[in-house]
Design a protein around this motif. Structure first.
Motif, PDB file in Angstrom:
ATOM      1  N   ASP A  77       5.406  12.753 -27.457  1.00  0.00           N
ATOM      2  CA  ASP A  77       5.611  12.386 -28.859  1.00  0.00           C
ATOM      3  C   ASP A  77       7.083  12.521 -29.256  1.00  0.00           C
ATOM      4  O   ASP A  77       7.673  11.608 -29.834  1.00  0.00           O
ATOM      5  CB  ASP A  77       4.726  13.296 -29.718  1.00  0.00           C
ATOM      6  CG  ASP A  77       4.738  12.927 -31.178  1.00  0.00           C
ATOM      7  OD1 ASP A  77       5.304  11.875 -31.523  1.00  0.00           O
ATOM      8  OD2 ASP A  77       4.177  13.697 -31.982  1.00  0.00           O
ATOM      9  N   ASP A  99      10.820   9.423 -27.785  1.00  0.00           N
ATOM     10  CA  ASP A  99       9.881   9.089 -28.874  1.00  0.00           C
ATOM     11  C   ASP A  99       8.953   8.001 -28.345  1.00  0.00           C
ATOM     12  O   ASP A  99       9.414   6.941 -27.910  1.00  0.00           O
ATOM     13  CB  ASP A  99      10.653   8.614 -30.113  1.00  0.00           C
ATOM     14  CG  ASP A  99       9.733   8.325 -31.285  1.00  0.00           C
ATOM     15  OD1 ASP A  99       8.507   8.554 -31.167  1.00  0.00           O
ATOM     16  OD2 ASP A  99      10.246   7.865 -32.324  1.00  0.00           O
ATOM     17  N   ASP A 100       7.649   8.282 -28.362  1.00  0.00           N
ATOM     18  CA  ASP A 100       6.684   7.373 -27.729  1.00  0.00           C
ATOM     19  C   ASP A 100       6.521   6.039 -28.444  1.00  0.00           C
ATOM     20  O   ASP A 100       6.276   5.014 -27.807  1.00  0.00           O
ATOM     21  CB  ASP A 100       5.324   8.060 -27.542  1.00  0.00           C
ATOM     22  CG  ASP A 100       4.838   8.756 -28.805  1.00  0.00           C
ATOM     23  OD1 ASP A 100       5.619   8.856 -29.777  1.00  0.00           O
ATOM     24  OD2 ASP A 100       3.684   9.207 -28.817  1.00  0.00           O
ATOM     25  N   ILE A 101       6.641   6.050 -29.788  1.00  0.00           N
ATOM     26  CA  ILE A 101       6.471   4.800 -30.547  1.00  0.00           C
ATOM     27  C   ILE A 101       7.598   4.695 -31.579  1.00  0.00           C
ATOM     28  O   ILE A 101       7.781   5.616 -32.388  1.00  0.00           O
ATOM     29  CB  ILE A 101       5.098   4.777 -31.278  1.00  0.00           C
ATOM     30  CG1 ILE A 101       3.944   4.898 -30.263  1.00  0.00           C
ATOM     31  CG2 ILE A 101       4.949   3.514 -32.123  1.00  0.00           C
ATOM     32  CD1 ILE A 101       2.583   5.130 -30.897  1.00  0.00           C
ATOM     33  N   ASP A 215      10.388  11.602 -37.053  1.00  0.00           N
ATOM     34  CA  ASP A 215       9.493  10.873 -36.144  1.00  0.00           C
ATOM     35  C   ASP A 215       8.239  10.415 -36.865  1.00  0.00           C
ATOM     36  O   ASP A 215       7.462  11.218 -37.369  1.00  0.00           O
ATOM     37  CB  ASP A 215       9.105  11.749 -34.940  1.00  0.00           C
ATOM     38  CG  ASP A 215       8.278  10.975 -33.906  1.00  0.00           C
ATOM     39  OD1 ASP A 215       8.318   9.720 -33.931  1.00  0.00           O
ATOM     40  OD2 ASP A 215       7.602  11.627 -33.085  1.00  0.00           O
ATOM     41  N   ASP A 217       5.035   7.589 -35.987  1.00  0.00           N
ATOM     42  CA  ASP A 217       4.503   6.701 -34.957  1.00  0.00           C
ATOM     43  C   ASP A 217       3.461   5.743 -35.543  1.00  0.00           C
ATOM     44  O   ASP A 217       3.583   4.541 -35.401  1.00  0.00           O
ATOM     45  CB  ASP A 217       3.876   7.517 -33.818  1.00  0.00           C
ATOM     46  CG  ASP A 217       4.908   8.369 -33.092  1.00  0.00           C
ATOM     47  OD1 ASP A 217       6.089   8.004 -33.093  1.00  0.00           O
ATOM     48  OD2 ASP A 217       4.532   9.417 -32.544  1.00  0.00           O
TER      49      ASP A 217
HETATM   50 CA   LIG Z   1       6.725  10.061 -31.586  1.00  0.00          CA
END
Ligand SMILES: [Ca+2]
Ligand SMILES: [Ca+2]
Ligand SMILES: [Ca+2]
Ligand SMILES: [Ca+2]
Length: 253
Positions: A77, A99-101, A215, A217
């Motif tokens: 994440d 950061d995943d998204i 952050d 998402d």
């Molecule tokens: Ca994230």
């Protein structure tokens, strides 16, 4: 005689408690969040291109690991670290963010910009600390994914500050991104909408600095806000108002 036996038992108990106390103190050393740290000097100016200059290799990475809003994110994440250097011409920041998204829900850069993914860099050019919400005692620059720079002006409204910050973000792969940023420095007499001459930084001066990542998402509002400085108390989202929660630094040469 039974008294000496009781004394001996108490003595052993006392020593046992003392050992536990000493080892507890040693295992959790007292961290002073307001401890003054150094920002190293860079002889050459890094080029803001997302490529790591030789100068960057000379300074260490630091963690972005203080949970100002939200709980501890998973490693997928969010993960973040940064480097910072100074030169008379300004402050230079390198940030490596996982950061995943990536989301930019609000295409208008002045609308709820903190609810989109963004890097936020806090600078207090003279380390004076104190309130900076609607004045320029300090700046809290939000750098959006499209590199638009936003802070709140003296009229209490958000403004774009394209001349104050030059930044770029490149993808490294595996959801990892490198941000390279140059920040020009201004006195607290900075006037919105006017031409303001940047000031020169000097060795051995005080400086206030923090970096954070907003952050989001999959949510309406920001999911996590992770910063670099330890903020005491219940409400840790105070960097945009109070320069007193920034890290305290000295510019060394
Ligand atoms: Ca994230
Ligand atoms: Ca570079
Ligand atoms: Ca200041
Ligand atoms: Ca995100």
């Amino acid at each position: 005689m039974t008294m000496p036996k009781i004394d001996k038992t108490y003595n052993i108990l006392f020593i046992y408690v003392l050992i536990i106390f000493i080892s507890a103190c040693q295992s959790s050393p007292t961290v002073n969040p307001r401890e003054r740290k150094a920002i190293q000097y860079s002889e050459k100016l890094p080029v803001i291109d997302g490529i790591i200059d030789a100068e960057w290799e000379k300074v260490a990475w630091n963690p972005i690991d203080q949970y100002w809003v939200g709980k501890k994110p998973s490693k997928n994440d969010f993960q973040g670290q940064y480097k910072v250097m100074w030169n008379e011409e300004g402050l230079f920041v390198l940030a490596k963010i996982t950061d995943d998204i990536l989301v930019d829900n609000n295409r208008n850069p002045l609308k709820r910009y903190w609810d989109d993914d963004c890097l936020e860099i806090f600078v207090d050019e003279d380390g004076s600390r104190g309130n900076h919400q609607f004045n320029h005692n300090a700046f809290a620059y939000h750098i959006a994914l499209d590199q638009k720079i936003v802070d709140i002006g003296t009229d209490s409204k958000p403004h774009l500050y394209p001349n104050n910050v030059n930044s770029t973000m490149v993808e490294l792969g595996n959801n990892e991104y490198l941000w390279e940023v140059r920040l020009n420095m201004y006195k607290d007499t900075y006037r919105d909408g006017m031409t303001n001459a940047p000031i020169k930084l000097t060795a051995n001066q005080d400086f206030g600095f923090a970096i954070a990542y907003c952050d989001n998402d999959t949510s309406e509002e920001r999911e996590n806000f992770i910063g670099s400085s330890v903020v005491e108390g219940e409400d840790k989202n105070r960097g945009w108002i109070d320069a007193g929660v920034f890290g305290r630094y000295t510019l060394v040469k």
